[in-house]
Design an enzyme around this catalytic site. Structure first.
Site, PDB file in Angstrom:
ATOM      1  CG  ASP A 172      -2.964  -3.482   0.021  1.00  0.00           C
ATOM      2  OD1 ASP A 172      -2.095  -2.787   0.569  1.00  0.00           O
ATOM      3  OD2 ASP A 172      -3.932  -3.971   0.623  1.00  0.00           O
TER       4      ASP A 172
ATOM      5  CD  GLN B  24      -1.191   2.080   5.022  1.00  0.00           C
ATOM      6  OE1 GLN B  24      -2.063   2.935   5.015  1.00  0.00           O
ATOM      7  NE2 GLN B  24      -1.466   0.794   4.895  1.00  0.00           N
TER       8      GLN B  24
ATOM      9  CE  LYS C  44      -3.168 -33.014 -16.312  1.00  0.00           C
ATOM     10  NZ  LYS C  44      -3.861 -34.067 -17.045  1.00  0.00           N
TER      11      LYS C  44
ATOM     12  NE  ARG D 195     -11.016   4.668  13.467  1.00  0.00           N
ATOM     13  CZ  ARG D 195     -10.371   5.806  13.267  1.00  0.00           C
ATOM     14  NH1 ARG D 195      -9.071   5.851  13.404  1.00  0.00           N
ATOM     15  NH2 ARG D 195     -11.033   6.887  12.930  1.00  0.00           N
TER      16      ARG D 195
ATOM     17  CG  ASP E 116      -1.771   1.156   1.418  1.00  0.00           C
ATOM     18  OD1 ASP E 116      -1.579   2.162   0.698  1.00  0.00           O
ATOM     19  OD2 ASP E 116      -2.673   1.092   2.268  1.00  0.00           O
TER      20      ASP E 116
ATOM     21  CE1 TYR F 289      -3.597  -1.657  11.551  1.00  0.00           C
ATOM     22  CE2 TYR F 289      -4.386   0.591  11.769  1.00  0.00           C
ATOM     23  CZ  TYR F 289      -4.435  -0.634  11.147  1.00  0.00           C
ATOM     24  OH  TYR F 289      -5.320  -0.841  10.124  1.00  0.00           O
TER      25      TYR F 289
ATOM     26  CG  ASP G  17      -7.316  -3.728   1.090  1.00  0.00           C
ATOM     27  OD1 ASP G  17      -6.269  -3.574   1.775  1.00  0.00           O
ATOM     28  OD2 ASP G  17      -8.098  -2.795   0.824  1.00  0.00           O
TER      29      ASP G  17
ATOM     30  CE  LYS H  71      -5.906  -6.147  11.158  1.00  0.00           C
ATOM     31  NZ  LYS H  71      -5.160  -6.956  12.104  1.00  0.00           N
ATOM     32  CG  ASP H  72      -0.453  -7.730   9.130  1.00  0.00           C
ATOM     33  OD1 ASP H  72       0.217  -6.702   9.274  1.00  0.00           O
ATOM     34  OD2 ASP H  72      -0.934  -8.365  10.070  1.00  0.00           O
TER      35      ASP H  72
ATOM     36  N   GLY I 120      18.708  -5.648   0.720  1.00  0.00           N
ATOM     37  CA  GLY I 120      18.974  -6.981   0.161  1.00  0.00           C
ATOM     38  C   GLY I 120      17.734  -7.727  -0.269  1.00  0.00           C
ATOM     39  CG  ASN I 121      15.220 -10.308   1.454  1.00  0.00           C
ATOM     40  OD1 ASN I 121      14.268 -10.046   2.185  1.00  0.00           O
ATOM     41  ND2 ASN I 121      16.232 -11.093   1.838  1.00  0.00           N
TER      42      ASN I 121
END
Ligand code: 13P
Ligand code: MG
Ligand code: MG
EC number: 3.1.3.11
Length: 363
Positions: free
Chosen positions: A52, A93, A244, A267, A11, A230, A130, A233-234, A102-103
């Site tokens: 996002d 955000q 298959k 929130r 996000d 906070y 989301d 959200k994740d 590096g990552n």
């Protein structure tokens, strides 16, 4: 051919609240990524779910590759500059650190990656949610990979019958990553014991026991563990290979139609049903009901077909109508009981602070 799929999501700012990224921001992110198709990347696809932005990148560099992650970081950074110039809400955000190290793990964006040898036909899907948390995928994936009531392939196909291995992460361990591997069906009750607590435990990956092939990977970043407070959200992403030796694409429909109550929405502090929506849907002004979208692709030598939107056919209009009722019913009880998250999961400190003050007034 060995291919890596990297799904990276962040996000970086949205229009008029936590709604959706602007067209200019999306265009900038896409432009940065496109420049590398045919060089670092075999292919790329960019879309959004709510506020996002999701990058699906195919390449041959393996997971946690520094250059691929650096490209995503660059795209999100340049997109953030556009978001700032437009005055978008929450610009940058999810970019919680200033420098790329590096990552992307630990920097804020969600990461789900998988390396595998491409099958002659390689159908897979990308799920992106989301206003919720990684554990939101626990129930749908458990049912699709371990419950014959939902996944008839577990009974019908000798390829699926030996079951799947679940790798589950303990999200409460903040010092280092901590996993357990449990085999379905033998350890079904243990798997359920963990997955019921979707705030603490999340499926990280799922593997075919017969073939040792990876079926699914879910991003497990908890932003709060990185930022210490906070910041949003994740909002997890997942890659799931289908057909298959894996459940069929359509066996994932009924498990998402269940729309289980998950943590998230306004929130990040309430329980609401996880509504299946089309890709590129803005967040809902109905209390930011948690949303999940799914795009399925075919892959050929790392090149992506056009996507099919898994929650766009007419059945999903009827499903959504029911989910809206479920969401409205929960909202009717406002802050009370299960409508709001338990104390330890509340993303805002207001209630905890008031409780402390009120405790002093007791006699
Ligand atoms: P996002 O995590 O999607 O930015 O939402 C944050 C929020 O608090 C919405 O009410
Ligand atoms: Mg936001
Ligand atoms: Mg979001």
């Amino acid at each position: 051919m060995k291919v890596t799929l990297s799904v990276l999501k962040a996000d970086i700012g949205s229009v008029g609240g936590h709604t959706l990224p602007s067209r200019k921001v999306l265009a900038k992110v896409e432009e940065v990524v496109r420049e590398e198709v045919g060089r670092l990347l075999l292919d790329a696809y960019v879309f959004h779910i709510g506020d996002d932005i999701v990058l699906l990148l195919s390449h041959t560099r393996g997971v946690r590759n520094q250059e691929v992650h650096a490209l995503a970081w660059k795209a999100f950074r340049e997109g953030t500059e556009v978001a700032k110039a437009e005055g978008l809400y929450g610009a940058g955000q999810d970019l919680l650190k200033d420098a790329f190290t590096g990552n992307l793990h630990g920097l804020g964006p969600q990461v789900a990656e998988m390396e595998f040898t491409e099958r002659p036909a390689e159908p897979f899907m990308v799920l992106a949610a989301d206003k919720t948390e990684p554990g939101a995928f626990n129930l749908p994936l458990y049912l699709a990979f371990a419950d014959p009531m939902y996944s008839s392939g577990l009974l019908l196909s000798p390829e699926l019958r030996p079951g799947f291995r679940f790798r589950i992460m303990d999200l409460a361990q903040t010092e280092r990553d901590s996993y357990i591997e449990l085999d379905a069906p033998e350890r079904l009750y243990d798997i359920a014991t963990l997955l019921r607590d979707s705030h603490r435990f999340a499926i990280e990956s799922i593997w075919s026991r017969k073939h040792g092939e990876q079926a699914a990977v879910v991003s497990t970043t908890r932003l709060r563990n990185i930022a210490g407070r906070y910041v949003g959200k994740d909002d997890p992403v997942a890659i799931v290979r289908t057909q298959k030796i894996f459940p069929a694409t359509e066996e994932f429909g009924p498990v998402f139609a269940l729309a289980p109550y998950v943590a998230g929405d306004t929130r990040g502090s309430h329980h609401m049903p996880l509504m299946p929506v089309r890709a590129n849907t803005p967040a809902s002004t109905f209390f930011c009901v948690p949303m999940v979208c799914g795009l399925a692709f075919s892959l050929r030598e790392g090149r992506l077909s056009e996507p099919v939107d898994l929650f766009a056919d007419p059945v999903w209009e009827a499903v959504r109508a029911k989910v809206v009722e479920k969401a409205q019913e929960m909202r009717r009880q406002g802050f009370f009981g299960p409508a709001m998250l338990p104390m330890e999961e509340l993303e805002y400190t207001g209630i905890a602070e008031r409780l402390k003050a009120l405790e002093r007034e007791f006699s």
